[in-house]
Motif scaffolding. Structure first.
Motif, PDB file in Angstrom:
ATOM      1  N   GLY A   1     -42.670  27.550  34.230  1.00 52.87           N
ATOM      2  CA  GLY A   1     -41.330  27.260  33.740  1.00 52.87           C
ATOM      3  C   GLY A   1     -41.204  27.284  32.226  1.00 52.87           C
ATOM      4  O   GLY A   1     -40.121  27.075  31.698  1.00 52.87           O
TER       5      GLY A   1
ATOM      6  N   GLN B   1     -36.640  24.026  31.848  1.00 54.42           N
ATOM      7  CA  GLN B   1     -37.786  24.304  32.712  1.00 54.42           C
ATOM      8  C   GLN B   1     -37.350  24.418  34.164  1.00 54.42           C
ATOM      9  O   GLN B   1     -37.749  25.343  34.872  1.00 54.42           O
ATOM     10  CB  GLN B   1     -38.842  23.205  32.561  1.00 54.42           C
ATOM     11  CG  GLN B   1     -40.068  23.426  33.437  1.00 54.42           C
ATOM     12  CD  GLN B   1     -41.028  22.256  33.419  1.00 54.42           C
ATOM     13  OE1 GLN B   1     -40.621  21.099  33.245  1.00 54.42           O
ATOM     14  NE2 GLN B   1     -42.309  22.539  33.608  1.00 54.42           N
TER      15      GLN B   1
ATOM     16  N   LYS C   1     -35.407  27.659  34.641  1.00 54.04           N
ATOM     17  CA  LYS C   1     -36.286  28.822  34.629  1.00 54.04           C
ATOM     18  C   LYS C   1     -37.112  28.926  35.916  1.00 54.04           C
ATOM     19  O   LYS C   1     -37.330  30.023  36.428  1.00 54.04           O
ATOM     20  CB  LYS C   1     -37.189  28.797  33.397  1.00 54.04           C
ATOM     21  CG  LYS C   1     -36.438  29.110  32.110  1.00 54.04           C
ATOM     22  CD  LYS C   1     -37.339  29.092  30.891  1.00 54.04           C
ATOM     23  CE  LYS C   1     -38.187  30.340  30.859  1.00 54.04           C
ATOM     24  NZ  LYS C   1     -38.972  30.462  29.622  1.00 54.04           N
ATOM     25  N   LEU C   2     -37.554  27.802  36.447  1.00 54.95           N
ATOM     26  CA  LEU C   2     -38.288  27.843  37.715  1.00 54.95           C
ATOM     27  C   LEU C   2     -37.389  28.313  38.850  1.00 54.95           C
ATOM     28  O   LEU C   2     -37.805  29.103  39.698  1.00 54.95           O
ATOM     29  CB  LEU C   2     -38.880  26.465  38.036  1.00 54.95           C
ATOM     30  CG  LEU C   2     -40.099  26.073  37.212  1.00 54.95           C
ATOM     31  CD1 LEU C   2     -40.426  24.601  37.390  1.00 54.95           C
ATOM     32  CD2 LEU C   2     -41.300  26.949  37.568  1.00 54.95           C
TER      33      LEU C   2
ATOM     34  N   TYR D   1     -36.784  32.059  38.353  1.00 58.42           N
ATOM     35  CA  TYR D   1     -38.020  32.756  38.714  1.00 58.42           C
ATOM     36  C   TYR D   1     -38.140  32.898  40.234  1.00 58.42           C
ATOM     37  O   TYR D   1     -38.433  33.979  40.749  1.00 58.42           O
ATOM     38  CB  TYR D   1     -39.221  31.994  38.141  1.00 58.42           C
ATOM     39  CG  TYR D   1     -40.535  32.318  38.777  1.00 58.42           C
ATOM     40  CD1 TYR D   1     -41.227  33.482  38.431  1.00 58.42           C
ATOM     41  CD2 TYR D   1     -41.105  31.475  39.723  1.00 58.42           C
ATOM     42  CE1 TYR D   1     -42.440  33.781  39.024  1.00 58.42           C
ATOM     43  CE2 TYR D   1     -42.315  31.771  40.312  1.00 58.42           C
ATOM     44  CZ  TYR D   1     -42.978  32.923  39.963  1.00 58.42           C
ATOM     45  OH  TYR D   1     -44.176  33.231  40.555  1.00 58.42           O
TER      46      TYR D   1
ATOM     47  N   THR E   1     -39.135  35.420  29.429  1.00 52.35           N
ATOM     48  CA  THR E   1     -38.163  35.408  30.522  1.00 52.35           C
ATOM     49  C   THR E   1     -38.817  34.845  31.777  1.00 52.35           C
ATOM     50  O   THR E   1     -40.039  34.900  31.932  1.00 52.35           O
ATOM     51  CB  THR E   1     -37.620  36.821  30.806  1.00 52.35           C
ATOM     52  OG1 THR E   1     -36.636  36.747  31.839  1.00 52.35           O
ATOM     53  CG2 THR E   1     -38.722  37.780  31.230  1.00 52.35           C
ATOM     54  N   SER E   2     -37.990  34.316  32.641  1.00 52.31           N
ATOM     55  CA  SER E   2     -38.467  33.855  33.942  1.00 52.31           C
ATOM     56  C   SER E   2     -38.211  34.912  35.015  1.00 52.31           C
ATOM     57  O   SER E   2     -38.584  34.735  36.161  1.00 52.31           O
ATOM     58  CB  SER E   2     -37.767  32.552  34.322  1.00 52.31           C
ATOM     59  OG  SER E   2     -36.361  32.715  34.285  1.00 52.31           O
TER      60      SER E   2
ATOM     61  N   TYR F   1     -46.065  30.134  38.215  1.00 53.19           N
ATOM     62  CA  TYR F   1     -45.299  30.130  36.963  1.00 53.19           C
ATOM     63  C   TYR F   1     -44.995  28.686  36.595  1.00 53.19           C
ATOM     64  O   TYR F   1     -44.659  27.877  37.459  1.00 53.19           O
ATOM     65  CB  TYR F   1     -43.995  30.919  37.149  1.00 53.19           C
ATOM     66  CG  TYR F   1     -43.095  30.934  35.939  1.00 53.19           C
ATOM     67  CD1 TYR F   1     -43.522  31.461  34.722  1.00 53.19           C
ATOM     68  CD2 TYR F   1     -41.811  30.414  36.010  1.00 53.19           C
ATOM     69  CE1 TYR F   1     -42.693  31.472  33.610  1.00 53.19           C
ATOM     70  CE2 TYR F   1     -40.971  30.431  34.912  1.00 53.19           C
ATOM     71  CZ  TYR F   1     -41.424  30.955  33.714  1.00 53.19           C
ATOM     72  OH  TYR F   1     -40.596  30.958  32.616  1.00 53.19           O
TER      73      TYR F   1
END
Length: 191
Positions: free
Chosen positions: A154, A38, A41-42, A45, A159-160, A152
């Motif tokens: 995460g 997570q 991904k954050l 992003y 996909t991020s 968003y």
């Protein structure tokens, strides 16, 4: 919570609901992987929101993360704050301070377990289940706060690496990357 959060932890639930003797250790390890995923991904992003990045750069961003030699959960926490101007603590809210202590303890346990070592804490199943609950709560609160602050959570999507129409996020990311540029930052960011 969101279907994405629930879906992400569904495999943890399956493991914990099994009769396997190692279900607490296995569930703990998988929950920790979810937390780090997570945060990664954050971070990805946010980097992808840089005005200089286009769809053709997605592979470069993934490669930079892959080649980065020293990423851990604290690196991602720092990157999220640096890139967005919003701390993970602000996104998690009032439970952050106590959960951060729990997560730091979980990280030390993770380091021992992932390296095949004894934790030295004689952790029983219940102790590991308590730590899984802390990881789950951290991720749930962060997902909610990140969705509100960043657009968003995460977890959602395949996909991020997608653009969002949030000029405030783009401005914050561009400002954070002004000196080094997105690719250099992705290759070298630290805690």
């Amino acid at each position: 919570m969101s279907r994405d959060f629930d879906g992400e932890f569904a495999t943890v639930n399956l493991i914990l609901g099994s009769e396997c003797q190692t279900r607490a250790v296995d569930g703990f390890c998988l929950a920790w992987i979810k937390l780090e995923r997570q945060l990664r991904k954050l971070t990805a992003y946010l980097l992808y929101q840089a005005s200089e990045i286009t769809v053709r750069d997605a592979g470069k961003l993934r490669e930079a993360f892959y080649a980065h030699g020293s990423l851990d959960y604290t690196s991602f926490i720092g990157a999220i704050h640096h890139l967005s101007g919003v701390s993970v603590g602000n996104m998690i809210g009032e439970r952050y301070r106590s959960l951060r202590k729990e997560i730091q303890g979980c990280y030390r346990i993770r380091q021992k377990i992932f390296h095949g070592q004894q934790t030295g804490q004689s952790l029983d199943r219940e102790a590991l289940l308590t730590r899984i609950d802390a990881i789950r709560e951290w991720c749930r609160l962060l997902a909610s706060g990140a969705a509100d602050h960043l657009g968003y959570d995460g977890f959602s999507g395949n996909t991020s690496l997608f653009k969002i129409d949030r000029p405030d996020i783009v401005t914050a990311v561009d400002k954070a990357l002004l000196r080094r540029g997105w690719l250099e930052y992705a290759k070298t960011f630290q805690r």
